[in-house]
Scaffold this active site. Structure first.
Site, mmCIF file in Angstrom:
data_model
loop_
_atom_site.group_PDB
_atom_site.id
_atom_site.type_symbol
_atom_site.label_atom_id
_atom_site.label_comp_id
_atom_site.label_asym_id
_atom_site.label_seq_id
_atom_site.Cartn_x
_atom_site.Cartn_y
_atom_site.Cartn_z
ATOM 1 N N SER A 149 1.085 -1.498 -0.378
ATOM 2 C CA SER A 149 -0.386 -0.233 -0.039
ATOM 3 C C SER A 149 1.253 1.770 -0.043
ATOM 4 O O SER A 149 1.697 1.656 -1.444
ATOM 5 C CB SER A 149 -1.015 -0.016 1.179
ATOM 6 O OG SER A 149 -2.025 0.805 1.168
ATOM 7 N N ASP A 225 -9.896 -5.612 -2.760
ATOM 8 C CA ASP A 225 -9.356 -5.067 -2.736
ATOM 9 C C ASP A 225 -10.236 -3.097 -2.697
ATOM 10 O O ASP A 225 -10.878 -2.523 -3.519
ATOM 11 C CB ASP A 225 -8.238 -4.512 -3.089
ATOM 12 C CG ASP A 225 -7.253 -3.374 -1.620
ATOM 13 O OD1 ASP A 225 -7.896 -2.081 -1.489
ATOM 14 O OD2 ASP A 225 -6.018 -3.394 -2.209
ATOM 15 N N HIS A 258 -7.254 -6.540 1.410
ATOM 16 C CA HIS A 258 -6.316 -5.155 1.338
ATOM 17 C C HIS A 258 -5.193 -5.669 2.780
ATOM 18 O O HIS A 258 -4.450 -5.156 2.669
ATOM 19 C CB HIS A 258 -6.705 -3.669 1.142
ATOM 20 C CG HIS A 258 -5.441 -2.214 1.277
ATOM 21 N ND1 HIS A 258 -5.137 -2.322 -0.025
ATOM 22 C CD2 HIS A 258 -5.079 -2.185 2.447
ATOM 23 C CE1 HIS A 258 -3.946 -0.940 -0.325
ATOM 24 N NE2 HIS A 258 -3.909 -1.532 1.158
#
Lengths: 281, 281
Positions: A149, A225, A258
């Protein structure tokens, strides 16, 4: 520059050692914490290093306890270094949002008040911490970098800006085009001021398009995600790579989100990818 | 007894699904939470179940995020069920110590006030939750059980008291002789009253010595575990097993401590051990 390392924790795992250290950082002007995994000896030569940069709200501990990476690193003979995501402490500037301030450095050198005094993560990750690792542990100078991320943004950005430094780079659900998405725009505005040339040096899509280092790049992205459409947009990076013939492999993983469960599921692939480039004779 | 399962979380990992549920427990007289890992389909027959009971201060989440077990369970086609360690909530009795009250049930049915109204974990783990799992998920009736520390005590105790129920049992750093150590004496005194015959039914050394079920048993213990000498004492179980010719394998792992890094390092061995007994035709 010598720096004293204070050992905070040590645990045996997979025949190696997981350690956690605190030290005074000159770049950051505060104490910083990192974790390191040292595999058991696999050969007579010092092992290469794989860096993992974590995402928003994380510290050096999330990947350390949730990824399962040490199992594979032990098998392959890789050192893992897991830095914290930014400066911390009561004297360090912060923000109420989870996506700005402590735990949300975006791995850049801030130029704006009140951030500039401690938010110097580009220098810390790019120079100070590598020198500290090289000076205190038995490691080779071969290295690779990966992240998740915000840390995926960091990994790609450091690799693209430093030709020859890393053998390979990979990312899980990276923010590839921070200049164009809400997370990046908020952070860059605060840390770097209004949109300027300074933003570009922290944007992987711009860097790739504008002469960034060419090296093997692997990106995994879950299609469930929650941040995919608004914040991540890996198709932007893929389009640039396709246009340039850049060696990017982007894999869309069906059903994955995620979380660290996503990272755990594919970390073995990433470490084998890095080992393939790090461990060549 | 039908019970409504409320899905709290769901994540894809290793080609399967990690889910977390809340439900109203009739045994416990309060809501309870558990996690479950469902592997992707490996065969046309329903998969067997491996139970994991966690230790003091833990919930259903520690093993879920730290053990790396799902990777191996996915490969072997095993369902993992991870219960919480006891009743929780403002209306549930508690204690200031980490080793009594919420998060410290010791997997028994309490007889004493103020614990008896909610601390009914023996019934919950032994009867209610298995029926709930069997009624709501596609699983076979073959099962194995394992646990860590207080949960290692639980795993051994449930296996020894239920002949024929489990194919195999294993534990990481279990409390094998709670009647003889501070953790067990404190908990048993509070939950069961002064030392009585009731204690024995929750003591694995006593149960093994006194006609407990005979099944393959694997125990791993780190020799750098801070609780080894005072609270765990696996040599007591080994002595009993040796005297009886009981099929116990006790492995002392050099340098390993009491943490989930220890569990992560050996979980693959435990799941392969269980699979060997669960998956026989």
């Amino acid at each position: 520059m010598a720096s004293t390392l204070e050992l905070l924790e040590e645990h045996r795992l997979f025949g190696g050692w997981q350690q956690r250290y605190r030290h005074l950082s000159t770049s950051m002007n505060c104490t910083m914490t990192f974790s390191i995994f040292l595999p058991g000896p696999k050969s007579s030569t010092p092992p290469p290093v794989v860096w993992f940069l974590a995402g928003l709200t994380c510290s050096d501990e999330n990947f350390s306890v949730k990824s399962g990476a040490q199992r594979v690193a032990a098998e392959l003979g890789l050192v893992l270094v897991m830095p914290d995501t930014g400066p911390r402490g009561e004297h360090v500037a912060n923000d109420d949002g989870y996506d700005l301030g402590q735990g949300a450095s975006f791995y850049l050198n801030a130029s704006e008040a009140p951030w500039a005094s401690h938010f110097r993560m580009y220098d810390y990750i790019n120079s100070e911490l590598p020198a500290l690792i090289a000076g205190n542990f038995n490691v080779s100078d071969r290295q690779a970098i990966m992240g998740h991320s915000m840390g995926g943004h960091g990994a790609l950005m450091f690799a693209l800006r430093n030709p020859g430094k890393f053998s390979s780079v990979s990312a899980f659900a990276p923010i590839v085009n921070p200049m164009a998405v809400p997370w990046g725009q908020k952070a860059f505005s605060a840390y770097l001021g209004g949109e300027t040339d300074a933003w570009r040096q922290y944007d992987s899509c711009w860097l790739m398009q504008n002469g960034g280092a060419v090296l093997p790049m692997l990106v995994d992205q879950g299609d469930s995600d929650q941040f995919l459409a608004d914040q991540l947009r890996p198709e932007q990076l893929e389009a640039t790579a396709h246009e340039l013939g850049y060696p990017l492999t982007l894999r869309i993983q069906p059903g994955y989100d995620h979380s660290y469960f996503f990272i755990a599921s594919f970390i073995e692939d990433h470490l084998r990818f890095h080992a393939q480039h790090l461990l060549v004779p």
